[in-house]
Design a protein around this motif. Sequence first.
Motif, PDB file in Angstrom:
ATOM      1  N   ALA A  61     -12.871 -29.600 -23.217  1.00 42.99           N
ATOM      2  CA  ALA A  61     -12.166 -28.774 -22.236  1.00 42.99           C
ATOM      3  C   ALA A  61     -11.839 -29.574 -20.976  1.00 42.99           C
ATOM      4  CB  ALA A  61     -13.000 -27.542 -21.892  1.00 42.99           C
ATOM      5  N   LEU A  62     -12.780 -30.400 -20.527  1.00 43.29           N
ATOM      6  CA  LEU A  62     -12.536 -31.260 -19.373  1.00 43.29           C
ATOM      7  C   LEU A  62     -11.369 -32.201 -19.638  1.00 43.29           C
ATOM      8  CD1 LEU A  62     -13.347 -32.442 -16.583  1.00 43.29           C
ATOM      9  CD2 LEU A  62     -14.905 -33.972 -17.835  1.00 43.29           C
ATOM     10  N   SER A  63     -11.350 -32.782 -20.815  1.00 44.59           N
ATOM     11  CA  SER A  63     -10.275 -33.701 -21.177  1.00 44.59           C
ATOM     12  C   SER A  63      -8.923 -32.983 -21.225  1.00 44.59           C
ATOM     13  CB  SER A  63     -10.592 -34.350 -22.533  1.00 44.59           C
ATOM     14  OG  SER A  63      -9.652 -35.339 -22.827  1.00 44.59           O
ATOM     15  N   VAL A  64      -8.897 -31.797 -21.785  1.00 48.06           N
ATOM     16  CA  VAL A  64      -7.649 -31.021 -21.846  1.00 48.06           C
ATOM     17  C   VAL A  64      -7.209 -30.624 -20.438  1.00 48.06           C
ATOM     18  CG1 VAL A  64      -6.627 -28.828 -22.613  1.00 48.06           C
ATOM     19  CG2 VAL A  64      -7.986 -30.210 -24.209  1.00 48.06           C
ATOM     20  N   ALA A  65      -8.142 -30.149 -19.623  1.00 48.25           N
ATOM     21  CA  ALA A  65      -7.799 -29.729 -18.258  1.00 48.25           C
ATOM     22  C   ALA A  65      -7.249 -30.893 -17.440  1.00 48.25           C
ATOM     23  CB  ALA A  65      -9.020 -29.122 -17.576  1.00 48.25           C
ATOM     24  N   THR A  66      -7.898 -32.039 -17.539  1.00 47.87           N
ATOM     25  CA  THR A  66      -7.410 -33.194 -16.771  1.00 47.87           C
ATOM     26  C   THR A  66      -6.129 -33.741 -17.386  1.00 47.87           C
ATOM     27  OG1 THR A  66      -8.952 -34.627 -17.972  1.00 47.87           O
ATOM     28  CG2 THR A  66      -9.635 -33.840 -15.782  1.00 47.87           C
ATOM     29  N   GLY A  67      -5.959 -33.561 -18.694  1.00 53.20           N
ATOM     30  CA  GLY A  67      -4.691 -33.932 -19.323  1.00 53.20           C
ATOM     31  C   GLY A  67      -3.541 -33.084 -18.797  1.00 53.20           C
ATOM     32  N   LEU A  68      -3.796 -31.786 -18.631  1.00 56.39           N
ATOM     33  CA  LEU A  68      -2.785 -30.908 -18.036  1.00 56.39           C
ATOM     34  C   LEU A  68      -2.523 -31.301 -16.581  1.00 56.39           C
ATOM     35  CD1 LEU A  68      -3.933 -27.497 -19.546  1.00 56.39           C
ATOM     36  CD2 LEU A  68      -1.938 -28.857 -20.208  1.00 56.39           C
ATOM     37  N   TRP A  69      -3.587 -31.658 -15.867  1.00 54.26           N
ATOM     38  CA  TRP A  69      -3.432 -32.139 -14.493  1.00 54.26           C
ATOM     39  C   TRP A  69      -2.557 -33.389 -14.479  1.00 54.26           C
ATOM     40  CZ3 TRP A  69      -8.324 -33.833 -11.248  1.00 54.26           C
ATOM     41  CH2 TRP A  69      -7.949 -34.105  -9.927  1.00 54.26           C
ATOM     42  N   ASN A  70      -2.768 -34.268 -15.455  1.00 51.82           N
ATOM     43  CA  ASN A  70      -1.965 -35.488 -15.556  1.00 51.82           C
ATOM     44  C   ASN A  70      -0.477 -35.169 -15.692  1.00 51.82           C
ATOM     45  OD1 ASN A  70      -4.085 -37.332 -15.396  1.00 51.82           O
ATOM     46  ND2 ASN A  70      -4.375 -37.388 -17.599  1.00 51.82           N
ATOM     47  N   ILE A  71      -0.164 -34.105 -16.444  1.00 50.79           N
ATOM     48  CA  ILE A  71       1.240 -33.737 -16.659  1.00 50.79           C
ATOM     49  C   ILE A  71       1.938 -33.499 -15.324  1.00 50.79           C
ATOM     50  CG2 ILE A  71       2.763 -31.919 -17.541  1.00 50.79           C
ATOM     51  CD1 ILE A  71       0.784 -31.600 -19.877  1.00 50.79           C
ATOM     52  N   PHE A  72       1.249 -32.852 -14.397  1.00 53.72           N
ATOM     53  CA  PHE A  72       1.849 -32.528 -13.110  1.00 53.72           C
ATOM     54  C   PHE A  72       1.981 -33.743 -12.194  1.00 53.72           C
ATOM     55  CE2 PHE A  72       0.055 -28.451 -14.528  1.00 53.72           C
ATOM     56  CZ  PHE A  72       1.239 -27.724 -14.571  1.00 53.72           C
ATOM     57  N   GLU A  73       1.306 -34.824 -12.551  1.00 53.08           N
ATOM     58  CA  GLU A  73       1.352 -36.026 -11.722  1.00 53.08           C
ATOM     59  C   GLU A  73       2.344 -37.076 -12.225  1.00 53.08           C
ATOM     60  OE1 GLU A  73      -0.197 -36.157  -8.817  1.00 53.08           O
ATOM     61  OE2 GLU A  73      -0.995 -34.162  -9.216  1.00 53.08           O
ATOM     62  N   VAL A  74       2.879 -36.866 -13.411  1.00 52.06           N
ATOM     63  CA  VAL A  74       3.825 -37.826 -13.981  1.00 52.06           C
ATOM     64  C   VAL A  74       5.246 -37.341 -13.735  1.00 52.06           C
ATOM     65  CG1 VAL A  74       4.683 -38.830 -16.148  1.00 52.06           C
ATOM     66  CG2 VAL A  74       2.227 -38.606 -15.758  1.00 52.06           C
ATOM     67  N   ASP A  75       6.096 -38.232 -13.303  1.00 48.00           N
ATOM     68  CA  ASP A  75       7.502 -37.894 -13.106  1.00 48.00           C
ATOM     69  C   ASP A  75       8.227 -38.088 -14.439  1.00 48.00           C
ATOM     70  OD1 ASP A  75      10.055 -37.432 -12.293  1.00 48.00           O
ATOM     71  OD2 ASP A  75      10.099 -39.003 -10.774  1.00 48.00           O
ATOM     72  N   PHE A  76       8.283 -37.021 -15.226  1.00 51.29           N
ATOM     73  CA  PHE A  76       8.879 -37.106 -16.556  1.00 51.29           C
ATOM     74  C   PHE A  76      10.364 -37.438 -16.515  1.00 51.29           C
ATOM     75  CE2 PHE A  76       5.026 -34.946 -17.911  1.00 51.29           C
ATOM     76  CZ  PHE A  76       4.789 -35.555 -19.129  1.00 51.29           C
ATOM     77  N   ALA A  77      11.026 -37.074 -15.439  1.00 50.43           N
ATOM     78  CA  ALA A  77      12.458 -37.360 -15.330  1.00 50.43           C
ATOM     79  C   ALA A  77      12.712 -38.864 -15.305  1.00 50.43           C
ATOM     80  CB  ALA A  77      13.028 -36.700 -14.083  1.00 50.43           C
ATOM     81  N   ASP A  78      11.796 -39.622 -14.712  1.00 55.13           N
ATOM     82  CA  ASP A  78      11.965 -41.073 -14.621  1.00 55.13           C
ATOM     83  C   ASP A  78      11.288 -41.826 -15.760  1.00 55.13           C
ATOM     84  OD1 ASP A  78      13.447 -40.875 -12.333  1.00 55.13           O
ATOM     85  OD2 ASP A  78      11.762 -41.193 -10.972  1.00 55.13           O
ATOM     86  N   ALA A  79      10.542 -41.124 -16.602  1.00 57.13           N
ATOM     87  CA  ALA A  79       9.811 -41.780 -17.689  1.00 57.13           C
ATOM     88  C   ALA A  79      10.766 -42.142 -18.830  1.00 57.13           C
ATOM     89  CB  ALA A  79       8.707 -40.867 -18.208  1.00 57.13           C
TER      90      ALA A  79
END
Length: 134
Positions: A61-79
């Motif tokens: 659960a910690l890994s999934v939660a921080t993975g979701l947190w990671n999503i909000f920190e990555v600029d997918f438009a520039d990836a």
Amino acid sequence: MIEANWDLDALRAFLHILGASVWVGGQVIVAALVPALRKVGPEATQAVAQQFGRVAWPFFALSVATGLWNIFEVDFADAATSYHVTFGVKFVLVIATGLAAWLHTKATERRHIAMLGSVAGVTAIAALLLGVTL
């Protein structure tokens, strides 16, 4: 002089890696112990599996939660497109490892227990590999 950089990015990465380490590493360790545990008896294997679950699921659960947190920190438009593909495959593997592990805990036939445990382990390792590439 080299300085440590402790910020939310470092905390997020640490917690994500910690969660994944316990989830994946724990599966590898338990899988390695199963043959020895079977010699002791089925109750030993079950007791270790249940105790592992008590520890592993919160870390998953910690890994999934921080993975979701990671999503909000990555600029997918520039990836790059390769990042999107890698992330998508990793996301599917994370779902697969969690689902296979959960089904593994519900299985009653030895062959289903073994198959689902193997699927959970392989998909966890594959997700870890893709996570490193991200």
